[in-house]
Write a protein that holds these residues in place. Structure first.
Motif, PDB file in Angstrom:
ATOM      1  N   ARG A 122       0.837  -1.208   0.000  1.00 36.76           N
ATOM      2  CA  ARG A 122       0.000   0.000   0.000  1.00 36.76           C
ATOM      3  C   ARG A 122       0.871   1.256   0.000  1.00 36.76           C
ATOM      4  O   ARG A 122       0.588   2.223  -0.720  1.00 36.76           O
ATOM      5  CB  ARG A 122      -0.929  -0.012   1.216  1.00 36.76           C
ATOM      6  CG  ARG A 122      -2.131   0.888   1.070  1.00 36.76           C
ATOM      7  CD  ARG A 122      -3.164   0.691   2.159  1.00 36.76           C
ATOM      8  NE  ARG A 122      -3.570  -0.699   2.285  1.00 36.76           N
ATOM      9  CZ  ARG A 122      -3.364  -1.479   3.367  1.00 36.76           C
ATOM     10  NH1 ARG A 122      -2.783  -1.004   4.423  1.00 36.76           N
ATOM     11  NH2 ARG A 122      -3.745  -2.728   3.394  1.00 36.76           N
ATOM     12  N   GLU A 123       1.935   1.271   0.810  1.00 34.98           N
ATOM     13  CA  GLU A 123       2.843   2.429   0.842  1.00 34.98           C
ATOM     14  C   GLU A 123       3.484   2.668  -0.520  1.00 34.98           C
ATOM     15  O   GLU A 123       3.570   3.811  -0.985  1.00 34.98           O
ATOM     16  CB  GLU A 123       3.960   2.205   1.865  1.00 34.98           C
ATOM     17  CG  GLU A 123       3.566   2.353   3.305  1.00 34.98           C
ATOM     18  CD  GLU A 123       4.740   2.075   4.224  1.00 34.98           C
ATOM     19  OE1 GLU A 123       5.889   2.457   3.880  1.00 34.98           O
ATOM     20  OE2 GLU A 123       4.516   1.455   5.270  1.00 34.98           O
ATOM     21  N   VAL A 157       2.353   1.727  -3.466  1.00 31.89           N
ATOM     22  CA  VAL A 157       1.320   2.185  -4.395  1.00 31.89           C
ATOM     23  C   VAL A 157       1.079   3.680  -4.217  1.00 31.89           C
ATOM     24  O   VAL A 157       1.001   4.431  -5.191  1.00 31.89           O
ATOM     25  CB  VAL A 157       0.011   1.378  -4.210  1.00 31.89           C
ATOM     26  CG1 VAL A 157      -1.154   2.039  -4.938  1.00 31.89           C
ATOM     27  CG2 VAL A 157       0.206  -0.051  -4.679  1.00 31.89           C
ATOM     28  N   GLU A 158       0.971   4.130  -2.971  1.00 35.26           N
ATOM     29  CA  GLU A 158       0.742   5.555  -2.705  1.00 35.26           C
ATOM     30  C   GLU A 158       1.896   6.408  -3.216  1.00 35.26           C
ATOM     31  O   GLU A 158       1.678   7.477  -3.794  1.00 35.26           O
ATOM     32  CB  GLU A 158       0.515   5.781  -1.213  1.00 35.26           C
ATOM     33  CG  GLU A 158      -0.817   5.250  -0.722  1.00 35.26           C
ATOM     34  CD  GLU A 158      -0.951   5.258   0.798  1.00 35.26           C
ATOM     35  OE1 GLU A 158      -0.030   5.764   1.491  1.00 35.26           O
ATOM     36  OE2 GLU A 158      -1.975   4.748   1.286  1.00 35.26           O
ATOM     37  N   LEU A 159       3.130   5.940  -3.014  1.00 35.73           N
ATOM     38  CA  LEU A 159       4.285   6.704  -3.492  1.00 35.73           C
ATOM     39  C   LEU A 159       4.316   6.775  -5.017  1.00 35.73           C
ATOM     40  O   LEU A 159       4.557   7.847  -5.589  1.00 35.73           O
ATOM     41  CB  LEU A 159       5.580   6.080  -2.966  1.00 35.73           C
ATOM     42  CG  LEU A 159       5.879   6.292  -1.485  1.00 35.73           C
ATOM     43  CD1 LEU A 159       7.011   5.385  -1.025  1.00 35.73           C
ATOM     44  CD2 LEU A 159       6.238   7.755  -1.233  1.00 35.73           C
ATOM     45  N   LEU A 160       4.079   5.648  -5.668  1.00 34.81           N
ATOM     46  CA  LEU A 160       4.103   5.648  -7.134  1.00 34.81           C
ATOM     47  C   LEU A 160       2.968   6.495  -7.704  1.00 34.81           C
ATOM     48  O   LEU A 160       3.144   7.195  -8.703  1.00 34.81           O
ATOM     49  CB  LEU A 160       4.041   4.212  -7.663  1.00 34.81           C
ATOM     50  CG  LEU A 160       5.277   3.365  -7.370  1.00 34.81           C
ATOM     51  CD1 LEU A 160       5.049   1.921  -7.794  1.00 34.81           C
ATOM     52  CD2 LEU A 160       6.521   3.940  -8.025  1.00 34.81           C
ATOM     53  N   ASP A 161       1.817   6.456  -7.050  1.00 37.05           N
ATOM     54  CA  ASP A 161       0.690   7.298  -7.476  1.00 37.05           C
ATOM     55  C   ASP A 161       1.055   8.771  -7.314  1.00 37.05           C
ATOM     56  O   ASP A 161       0.791   9.586  -8.194  1.00 37.05           O
ATOM     57  CB  ASP A 161      -0.552   6.943  -6.655  1.00 37.05           C
ATOM     58  CG  ASP A 161      -1.762   7.769  -7.051  1.00 37.05           C
ATOM     59  OD1 ASP A 161      -1.963   8.006  -8.253  1.00 37.05           O
ATOM     60  OD2 ASP A 161      -2.513   8.171  -6.146  1.00 37.05           O
ATOM     61  N   ARG A 162       1.693   9.103  -6.198  1.00 39.40           N
ATOM     62  CA  ARG A 162       2.104  10.493  -5.969  1.00 39.40           C
ATOM     63  C   ARG A 162       3.152  10.925  -6.993  1.00 39.40           C
ATOM     64  O   ARG A 162       3.123  12.048  -7.490  1.00 39.40           O
ATOM     65  CB  ARG A 162       2.656  10.641  -4.553  1.00 39.40           C
ATOM     66  CG  ARG A 162       2.618  12.053  -4.069  1.00 39.40           C
ATOM     67  CD  ARG A 162       2.785  12.246  -2.591  1.00 39.40           C
ATOM     68  NE  ARG A 162       3.148  11.083  -1.815  1.00 39.40           N
ATOM     69  CZ  ARG A 162       4.107  11.069  -0.898  1.00 39.40           C
ATOM     70  NH1 ARG A 162       4.803  12.166  -0.658  1.00 39.40           N
ATOM     71  NH2 ARG A 162       4.366   9.993  -0.203  1.00 39.40           N
ATOM     72  N   TYR A 163       4.077  10.011  -7.334  1.00 38.53           N
ATOM     73  CA  TYR A 163       5.074  10.343  -8.356  1.00 38.53           C
ATOM     74  C   TYR A 163       4.375  10.660  -9.685  1.00 38.53           C
ATOM     75  O   TYR A 163       4.722  11.608 -10.382  1.00 38.53           O
ATOM     76  CB  TYR A 163       6.066   9.185  -8.543  1.00 38.53           C
ATOM     77  CG  TYR A 163       6.810   9.268  -9.844  1.00 38.53           C
ATOM     78  CD1 TYR A 163       7.798  10.225 -10.038  1.00 38.53           C
ATOM     79  CD2 TYR A 163       6.495   8.437 -10.914  1.00 38.53           C
ATOM     80  CE1 TYR A 163       8.453  10.353 -11.249  1.00 38.53           C
ATOM     81  CE2 TYR A 163       7.149   8.545 -12.126  1.00 38.53           C
ATOM     82  CZ  TYR A 163       8.118   9.504 -12.280  1.00 38.53           C
ATOM     83  OH  TYR A 163       8.766   9.636 -13.485  1.00 38.53           O
TER      84      TYR A 163
END
Length: 151
Positions: free
Chosen positions: A25-26, A28-34
């Motif tokens: 989950r972490e 995924v959130e980082l890649l989405d933010r990128y």
């Protein structure tokens, strides 16, 4: 002639998907933010377009072609610069990308290859779902704005 019996035993139990859900989950959130910093040259709804450089990152991780953090980040930045509307990659995007790659490398180190491939697929489709939802929201907002004030 008979063959000797080979017995394989695991010395320690490798973590399964349930144990790594939080880490996935972490990531995924980082890649989405990128990807918030990535604007493709041409918008579209294909998975390839929506995932941008992150799709390439996950592919190269799955293939095992690159293992080093700097090489992986450099690869993604190159893809970003070659496929984005602007070749500028903001420092904040780079920081988020580096953090995501560090977490991916750490996750790969503790998983057997079978579970690693499953984790990559989950990350891939979770990022796709998050990005598709954002793209659909933008398209709906744009369509609502084209109504010309009719009620």
């Amino acid at each position: 002639m008979s063959r000797p019996l080979v017995v394989m035993r695991e010395e320690k139990k490798a973590p399964g998907m349930e144990e790594i859900r939080g880490e996935v989950r972490e990531i995924v959130e980082l890649l989405d933010r990128y990807l918030d910093y990535y604007v493709p040259r041409q918008y579209g709804f294909s998975k390839h377009t929506i995932m941008g450089p992150v799709g390439k990152l996950l592919s190269v991780l799955e293939s095992g072609k690159l293992y080093d953090k700097d090489a992986l980040v450099g690869y993604v930045v190159n893809v970003h610069r070659n496929t984005a509307r602007s070749d500028y990659v903001p420092p904040e995007a780079l920081r988020v990308l580096e953090e995501a790659v560090e977490k991916l490398i750490a996750l790969r180190a503790k998983l057997p290859s079978r579970v690693w491939i499953k984790a990559l697929r989950e990350i891939d489709y979770a990022v796709y779902k998050a990005r598709f939802a954002k793209a659909a929201e933008r398209a709906a907002a744009k369509k609502a704005g084209e109504g010309g004030g009719e009620e």
